[in-house]
Write a protein that holds these residues in place. Structure first.
Motif, PDB file in Angstrom:
ATOM      1  N   UNK A 190      10.955  41.955  72.030  1.00 34.38           N
ATOM      2  CA  UNK A 190      11.253  42.259  73.289  1.00 34.38           C
ATOM      3  C   UNK A 190      10.950  44.510  73.406  1.00 34.38           C
ATOM      4  N   UNK A 191       9.731  44.536  74.279  1.00 33.32           N
ATOM      5  CA  UNK A 191      10.351  45.718  73.998  1.00 33.32           C
ATOM      6  C   UNK A 191      11.035  46.899  74.704  1.00 33.32           C
ATOM      7  N   UNK A 192      11.155  47.881  73.743  1.00 26.81           N
ATOM      8  CA  UNK A 192      12.434  48.742  74.366  1.00 26.81           C
ATOM      9  C   UNK A 192      11.899  49.193  75.604  1.00 26.81           C
ATOM     10  N   UNK A 193      13.095  48.897  75.980  1.00 26.50           N
ATOM     11  CA  UNK A 193      12.671  49.917  77.738  1.00 26.50           C
ATOM     12  C   UNK A 193      12.314  49.532  78.857  1.00 26.50           C
ATOM     13  N   UNK A 194      12.179  47.974  78.420  1.00 29.17           N
ATOM     14  CA  UNK A 194      11.177  47.598  79.863  1.00 29.17           C
ATOM     15  C   UNK A 194      11.464  45.919  80.036  1.00 29.17           C
ATOM     16  N   UNK A 195      12.522  46.025  80.668  1.00 29.93           N
ATOM     17  CA  UNK A 195      12.437  44.353  81.186  1.00 29.93           C
ATOM     18  C   UNK A 195      10.980  43.536  81.825  1.00 29.93           C
ATOM     19  N   UNK A 196      11.149  42.069  81.215  1.00 27.84           N
ATOM     20  CA  UNK A 196       9.846  41.432  81.151  1.00 27.84           C
ATOM     21  C   UNK A 196       8.535  41.861  81.059  1.00 27.84           C
ATOM     22  N   UNK A 197       9.103  43.131  79.771  1.00 33.61           N
ATOM     23  CA  UNK A 197       7.754  43.391  78.756  1.00 33.61           C
ATOM     24  C   UNK A 197       7.103  43.381  77.548  1.00 33.61           C
ATOM     25  N   UNK A 198       7.134  42.673  76.666  1.00 37.01           N
ATOM     26  CA  UNK A 198       7.466  41.964  75.472  1.00 37.01           C
ATOM     27  C   UNK A 198       5.538  42.502  74.466  1.00 37.01           C
ATOM     28  N   UNK A 199       5.606  41.863  73.445  1.00 38.40           N
ATOM     29  CA  UNK A 199       4.399  42.445  72.359  1.00 38.40           C
ATOM     30  C   UNK A 199       4.493  41.379  70.765  1.00 38.40           C
ATOM     31  N   UNK A 200       3.673  41.417  70.512  1.00 33.20           N
ATOM     32  CA  UNK A 200       3.056  40.481  69.385  1.00 33.20           C
ATOM     33  C   UNK A 200       2.139  40.711  68.973  1.00 33.20           C
ATOM     34  N   UNK A 201       1.673  40.711  66.997  1.00 33.83           N
ATOM     35  CA  UNK A 201       0.632  40.803  66.707  1.00 33.83           C
ATOM     36  C   UNK A 201       1.054  42.080  66.313  1.00 33.83           C
ATOM     37  N   UNK A 202      -0.143  42.740  66.083  1.00 36.69           N
ATOM     38  CA  UNK A 202      -0.477  43.831  65.022  1.00 36.69           C
ATOM     39  C   UNK A 202       0.514  44.906  65.938  1.00 36.69           C
TER      40      UNK A 202
END
Length: 494
Positions: free
Chosen positions: A388-400
């Motif tokens: 879960x990307x900090x301070x960014x609702x609905x935004x995520x990240x995966x992998x490197x």
């Protein structure tokens, strides 16, 4: 994925006079049955292992989730296509799984869309309930030493991209007209590069290595490769599989420095099993007297390789004309501490090695994609908690992008599953509001058309795939890759 019946959507688009690709954009090019516009719509940016594993988990975890994968290049699979060594075809088998995901009725692939340039992350967030950043690590960590911009110095990422057909690396043309190459770093990528430099051409010509690289390596004068690391034998970052391949590489012999292994035999007993097996193989290669057959093989070898431990680069040395690489100056280190946590400390001694080629394999790094996305420039990751990307609702990240460039494909798989699990948890808990319908790919079609962007759908990629395989048949290769984006698009749009 569109929210109407495919037939009526297709007819509406044709009768409104829009271009053919839009009707295909709406169904992923596969004539699929559409799902409700109220279904959770997730956008994944990047079609490498992280992107595909994220998509795979999402569509399996919920029967109503629709996933669209966006990719900057016209071709999918990221580092599986452009990073995995050509002589490791078994590692590329994961493409079969990714293809199944791409052809799933609730998954669509859109290549040739450069997020951050053709469309912003904010625009994607308007069209989707969730956006997952999975675009990997396309930057290089610099050495930060004088001379690193001389001709003859390359990053491993670019060198690997050159022999694997990455369009941006096509013009690299490394000069292999030298006897000694130095590789900085002792991970699997470093060993891939060493192996490709030293492999007999008869082995390489049966792989999907690019033709220009095959021709250059066929004329290469490189006979000796030194693989340099700042710490010792018990800290090497490669796996035993990669080391064993070097040990068994035809027409090569290892040339280790026995003094580098002082005290290692005693310390090996208490190591965890993977590290223990790796260190034992290093010890065997460095210190044991080979049997008659092995000795005979080594005596006949015209090429050599070795690990150089306890060394850090401090300067790339230029030739008298000061226009290309002639050597490298290394600082001699000693270790403080032991095991994985041991630190390399300078001793004050230096060593100069003549060489004509330096390849830096000290790590890839992620780059920011969009000014609106939080980015930690020191760690070169998107700051996150469980994806879960900090301070960014609905935004995520995966992998490197989530962890930094670490681990193998299986590591990325687990990392991506964890992120996808976070998305599903947020949908289930209501943290991610999916009650409002989102337009998804339909919402982007007009926008992209207006900007002159024509996405490549998965069936277009299959045309490219077919052409590459056909081109490989004559020389007896698995495929002959198309090397430019222009060629790829030309084939895709036939």
């Amino acid at each position: 994925m569109n929210g109407h019946k495919v037939l009526s959507a297709g007819l509406n688009l044709w009768t409104s006079g829009r271009s053919r690709w839009i009707s295909r954009l709406h169904d992923g090019g596969n004539g699929r049955t559409p799902y409700s516009s109220c279904s959770p719509k997730v956008c994944v940016i990047g079609s490498g292992p992280a992107g595909f594993y994220t998509a795979q988990y999402l569509i399996k975890a919920r029967q109503d989730v629709q996933v669209d994968i966006y990719e900057r290049l016209p071709v999918p699979f990221g580092l599986v296509r452009f990073g995995v060594a050509p002589d490791h075809p078994e590692v590329k088998n994961v493409i079969n799984t990714f293809t199944q995901t791409a052809k799933h009725s609730r998954c669509s692939f859109y290549g040739n869309v450069n997020v951050g340039k053709d469309v912003s992350v904010a625009e994607l967030q308007q069209a989707y309930h969730a956006v997952v950043l999975s675009y990997g690590a396309e930057g290089n960590r610099r050495m930060g030493v004088p001379g690193e911009d001389l001709a003859g110095v390359h990053s491993a990422k670019d060198f690997v991209g050159w022999y694997n057909g990455m369009p941006t690396c096509r013009e690299l043309s490394p000069d292999l007209n030298c006897e000694t190459a130095v590789i900085l770093g002792q991970g699997n990528v470093a060993l891939d590069v060493a192996r490709i430099l030293l492999s007999p051409i008869d082995i390489l010509k049966k792989t999907d290595i690019t033709q220009p690289a095959l021709e250059a390596l066929g004329e290469s004068r490189v006979r000796r490769v030194l693989i340099v690391g700042r710490r010792g034998p018990m800290q090497v970052a490669c796996t035993i599989k990669e080391l064993r391949e070097m040990v068994n590489l035809p027409n090569t012999r290892p040339e280790m420095v026995a003094a580098d292994f002082e005290g290692v035999s005693e310390a090996v007993k208490g190591l965890p099993r993977p590290r223990k097996r790796l260190t034992e193989l290093l010890l065997k290669v460095a210190l044991e007297v080979p049997g008659d057959d092995e000795q005979q093989r080594r005596n006949k070898a015209s090429h050599s390789w070795s690990f150089r431990f306890f060394r850090s680069p401090i300067e790339i040395l230029a030739n008298p004309e000061n226009n290309r690489t002639a050597g490298i100056r290394l600082a001699v280190n000693r270790l403080e501490g032991s095991g994985e946590g041991a630190r390399a400390v300078l001793t004050g001694e230096v060593e100069d090695l003549p060489c004509g080629l330096v390849i830096s394999s000290i790590g890839y790094k992620s780059l920011p994609i969009d000014p609106t996305v939080p980015f930690d420039s020191c760690k070169a990751i998107v700051p996150n908690s469980m994806g879960r990307v900090h301070q960014a609702a609905g935004l995520y990240c995966s992998g490197w992008l989530k962890t930094g460039p670490t681990g193998v494909i299986a590591t990325t798989m687990n990392n991506s599953f964890d992120t996808a699990r976070s998305v599903i948890e947020d949908i289930d808990s209501g943290t991610l509001d999916v009650s409002t319908a989102k337009a998804g790919s339909q919402g982007l079609s007009k926008l992209l058309e207006k900007r002159g962007v024509k996405p490549v759908v998965f069936s277009d990629w299959e045309k490219i795939d077919s052409v590459e395989k056909s081109r490989g048949e004559v020389p007896g290769k698995p495929r002959e890759k198309l090397l430019t984006v222009e060629e790829m698009l030309q084939v895709a749009r036939k």
